[in-house]
Each structure stands twice: as structure tokens, then as C-alpha cells.
Motif scaffolding. Sequence first.
Motif, PDB file in Angstrom:
ATOM      1  N   VAL A  15       0.844  -1.206   0.000  1.00 57.36           N
ATOM      2  CA  VAL A  15       0.000   0.000   0.000  1.00 57.36           C
ATOM      3  C   VAL A  15       0.870   1.243   0.000  1.00 57.36           C
ATOM      4  CG1 VAL A  15      -1.675   1.346   1.345  1.00 57.36           C
ATOM      5  CG2 VAL A  15      -1.980  -1.134   1.082  1.00 57.36           C
ATOM      6  N   TRP A  16       1.880   1.275   0.890  1.00 60.15           N
ATOM      7  CA  TRP A  16       2.690   2.499   0.926  1.00 60.15           C
ATOM      8  C   TRP A  16       3.549   2.653  -0.319  1.00 60.15           C
ATOM      9  CZ3 TRP A  16       7.925   2.210   0.842  1.00 60.15           C
ATOM     10  CH2 TRP A  16       8.614   1.231   1.558  1.00 60.15           C
ATOM     11  N   ALA A  17       3.975   1.559  -0.920  1.00 58.37           N
ATOM     12  CA  ALA A  17       4.743   1.669  -2.164  1.00 58.37           C
ATOM     13  C   ALA A  17       3.873   2.242  -3.282  1.00 58.37           C
ATOM     14  CB  ALA A  17       5.299   0.309  -2.554  1.00 58.37           C
ATOM     15  N   ALA A  18       2.638   1.772  -3.384  1.00 58.65           N
ATOM     16  CA  ALA A  18       1.722   2.283  -4.412  1.00 58.65           C
ATOM     17  C   ALA A  18       1.380   3.746  -4.137  1.00 58.65           C
ATOM     18  CB  ALA A  18       0.457   1.438  -4.450  1.00 58.65           C
ATOM     19  N   ALA A  19       1.160   4.093  -2.885  1.00 58.45           N
ATOM     20  CA  ALA A  19       0.849   5.487  -2.538  1.00 58.45           C
ATOM     21  C   ALA A  19       2.034   6.394  -2.847  1.00 58.45           C
ATOM     22  CB  ALA A  19       0.464   5.587  -1.061  1.00 58.45           C
ATOM     23  N   LEU A  20       3.228   5.919  -2.574  1.00 56.12           N
ATOM     24  CA  LEU A  20       4.417   6.718  -2.866  1.00 56.12           C
ATOM     25  C   LEU A  20       4.518   6.987  -4.365  1.00 56.12           C
ATOM     26  CD1 LEU A  20       6.978   8.029  -1.752  1.00 56.12           C
ATOM     27  CD2 LEU A  20       8.138   5.831  -2.055  1.00 56.12           C
ATOM     28  N   HIS A  21       4.191   5.995  -5.170  1.00 54.77           N
ATOM     29  CA  HIS A  21       4.202   6.161  -6.621  1.00 54.77           C
ATOM     30  C   HIS A  21       3.205   7.222  -7.063  1.00 54.77           C
ATOM     31  CE1 HIS A  21       3.000   5.020 -10.785  1.00 54.77           C
ATOM     32  NE2 HIS A  21       4.315   4.990 -10.922  1.00 54.77           N
ATOM     33  N   ARG A  22       2.105   7.331  -6.347  1.00 55.79           N
ATOM     34  CA  ARG A  22       1.031   8.265  -6.732  1.00 55.79           C
ATOM     35  C   ARG A  22       1.192   9.667  -6.142  1.00 55.79           C
ATOM     36  NH1 ARG A  22      -2.491   6.033  -9.976  1.00 55.79           N
ATOM     37  NH2 ARG A  22      -2.835   3.809  -9.851  1.00 55.79           N
ATOM     38  N   THR A  23       2.244   9.910  -5.365  1.00 50.38           N
ATOM     39  CA  THR A  23       2.387  11.223  -4.740  1.00 50.38           C
ATOM     40  C   THR A  23       2.808  12.311  -5.716  1.00 50.38           C
ATOM     41  OG1 THR A  23       4.656  10.745  -4.044  1.00 50.38           O
ATOM     42  CG2 THR A  23       2.901  10.348  -2.428  1.00 50.38           C
ATOM     43  N   SER A  24       3.400  11.942  -6.844  1.00 47.54           N
ATOM     44  CA  SER A  24       3.828  12.943  -7.827  1.00 47.54           C
ATOM     45  C   SER A  24       2.945  12.901  -9.059  1.00 47.54           C
ATOM     46  CB  SER A  24       5.268  12.691  -8.253  1.00 47.54           C
ATOM     47  OG  SER A  24       6.142  12.910  -7.191  1.00 47.54           O
ATOM     48  N   GLN A  25       2.586  14.056  -9.521  1.00 49.54           N
ATOM     49  CA  GLN A  25       1.855  14.168 -10.779  1.00 49.54           C
ATOM     50  C   GLN A  25       2.861  14.446 -11.882  1.00 49.54           C
ATOM     51  OE1 GLN A  25      -0.864  17.359 -10.141  1.00 49.54           O
ATOM     52  NE2 GLN A  25      -2.353  16.084  -9.082  1.00 49.54           N
ATOM     53  N   ALA A  26       2.390  14.436 -13.104  1.00 44.11           N
ATOM     54  CA  ALA A  26       3.260  14.737 -14.234  1.00 44.11           C
ATOM     55  C   ALA A  26       3.851  16.142 -14.114  1.00 44.11           C
ATOM     56  CB  ALA A  26       2.495  14.584 -15.536  1.00 44.11           C
ATOM     57  N   THR A  27       3.149  17.036 -13.443  1.00 40.79           N
ATOM     58  CA  THR A  27       3.633  18.408 -13.284  1.00 40.79           C
ATOM     59  C   THR A  27       4.705  18.508 -12.209  1.00 40.79           C
ATOM     60  OG1 THR A  27       1.932  18.916 -11.649  1.00 40.79           O
ATOM     61  CG2 THR A  27       1.398  19.359 -13.959  1.00 40.79           C
ATOM     62  N   GLY A  28       4.912  17.438 -11.466  1.00 43.13           N
ATOM     63  CA  GLY A  28       5.903  17.464 -10.399  1.00 43.13           C
ATOM     64  C   GLY A  28       5.351  17.938  -9.070  1.00 43.13           C
ATOM     65  N   ARG A  29       4.086  18.357  -9.037  1.00 45.53           N
ATOM     66  CA  ARG A  29       3.475  18.794  -7.786  1.00 45.53           C
ATOM     67  C   ARG A  29       3.136  17.593  -6.922  1.00 45.53           C
ATOM     68  NH1 ARG A  29      -1.385  21.634  -9.822  1.00 45.53           N
ATOM     69  NH2 ARG A  29      -2.019  21.372  -7.664  1.00 45.53           N
ATOM     70  N   ARG A  30       3.273  17.738  -5.643  1.00 45.06           N
ATOM     71  CA  ARG A  30       2.944  16.658  -4.703  1.00 45.06           C
ATOM     72  C   ARG A  30       1.450  16.626  -4.443  1.00 45.06           C
ATOM     73  NH1 ARG A  30       6.954  13.261  -4.892  1.00 45.06           N
ATOM     74  NH2 ARG A  30       8.915  14.323  -4.727  1.00 45.06           N
ATOM     75  N   ARG A  31       0.924  15.420  -4.273  1.00 47.57           N
ATOM     76  CA  ARG A  31      -0.504  15.250  -3.973  1.00 47.57           C
ATOM     77  C   ARG A  31      -0.644  14.856  -2.513  1.00 47.57           C
ATOM     78  NH1 ARG A  31      -2.233  11.678  -9.012  1.00 47.57           N
ATOM     79  NH2 ARG A  31      -3.559  10.806  -7.418  1.00 47.57           N
ATOM     80  N   LEU A  32      -1.566  15.499  -1.813  1.00 54.14           N
ATOM     81  CA  LEU A  32      -1.700  15.354  -0.369  1.00 54.14           C
ATOM     82  C   LEU A  32      -2.248  13.992   0.060  1.00 54.14           C
ATOM     83  CD1 LEU A  32      -1.405  16.647   2.396  1.00 54.14           C
ATOM     84  CD2 LEU A  32      -3.695  17.596   2.121  1.00 54.14           C
ATOM     85  N   VAL A  33      -3.339  13.531  -0.542  1.00 51.20           N
ATOM     86  CA  VAL A  33      -3.979  12.296  -0.080  1.00 51.20           C
ATOM     87  C   VAL A  33      -3.045  11.083  -0.227  1.00 51.20           C
ATOM     88  CG1 VAL A  33      -5.909  10.700  -0.438  1.00 51.20           C
ATOM     89  CG2 VAL A  33      -6.317  13.165  -0.376  1.00 51.20           C
ATOM     90  N   PRO A  34      -2.425  10.865  -1.393  1.00 47.69           N
ATOM     91  CA  PRO A  34      -1.494   9.734  -1.464  1.00 47.69           C
ATOM     92  C   PRO A  34      -0.330   9.872  -0.474  1.00 47.69           C
ATOM     93  CG  PRO A  34      -2.023  10.494  -3.668  1.00 47.69           C
ATOM     94  CD  PRO A  34      -2.603  11.491  -2.713  1.00 47.69           C
ATOM     95  N   GLY A  35       0.080  11.102  -0.216  1.00 47.33           N
ATOM     96  CA  GLY A  35       1.141  11.323   0.757  1.00 47.33           C
ATOM     97  C   GLY A  35       0.725  10.918   2.158  1.00 47.33           C
ATOM     98  N   LEU A  36      -0.505  11.235   2.510  1.00 50.73           N
ATOM     99  CA  LEU A  36      -1.018  10.844   3.828  1.00 50.73           C
ATOM    100  C   LEU A  36      -1.214   9.329   3.919  1.00 50.73           C
ATOM    101  CD1 LEU A  36      -3.589  13.712   4.474  1.00 50.73           C
ATOM    102  CD2 LEU A  36      -1.357  13.380   5.555  1.00 50.73           C
TER     103      LEU A  36
END
Length: 107
Positions: A15-36
Motif C-alpha cells: 500500500v505504501w509503495a503504491a501510494a508513494l508512486h502516486r504522490t507525484s503528478q506529471a507536473t511534479g506537484r505533490r498530492r496530499l492524499v497519497p502522501g497521507l
Amino acid sequence: MAWIILILSGALEAVWAAALHRTSQATGRRRLVPGLVFLVAVLASTGGLAVAMQSIPTGTAYAVWVGVGVVLTSAYANITKVERATTARLLLLGGIAASVVGLKLVA
């Protein structure tokens, strides 16, 4: 009970590996929910490993934890088409899964 906690902790590793993969968007901005999700899952996963290691030998517990995490993370990557599911890859992952079962049988 320690083995159940260990297997669930290994699943949380995926779960945390998949969430870590989803923390970055193509724009390079971090996403809060996957980070949490990453933060909660990594804390629960390592916490569960620590609990399981109180009654399962360290080497066995760590190998099982990593093995479960690797197999589930790879399965997720194959299902979501992030990785290709080749015959060789599936056979090697099957070997890891068989090794995890073997460690349970001999521990």
C-alpha cells in the motif's frame, strides 16, 4: 497471531509503495492524499513488523515482510499496467511467494 500481523504488515508495504508512486503528478506537484496514505501505511507496516518480530526471528520476519510486499506491489503494478507481466517475472515472483510459504513452514 504474530504471523497474521506480519502478513498484514507486508500487505501494507505494498500500500505504501503504491501510494508513494502516486504522490507525484506529471507536473511534479505533490498530492496530499497519497502522501497521507503513504505516511499512515508506512508507520502501520513497520509497526506491525516490530510487533511480529517479538515472537518471530528477525531474519525470518523481515524476509516474509519484504516478500509479501514485493509480490503484492508487483501484482498491483501488473494489474495497473505500470509493469508488464512477463512469464519470467511471474515465475520469479512465484518463487518469492513459495519462499515466503517455505519460511512459514520451517519457522
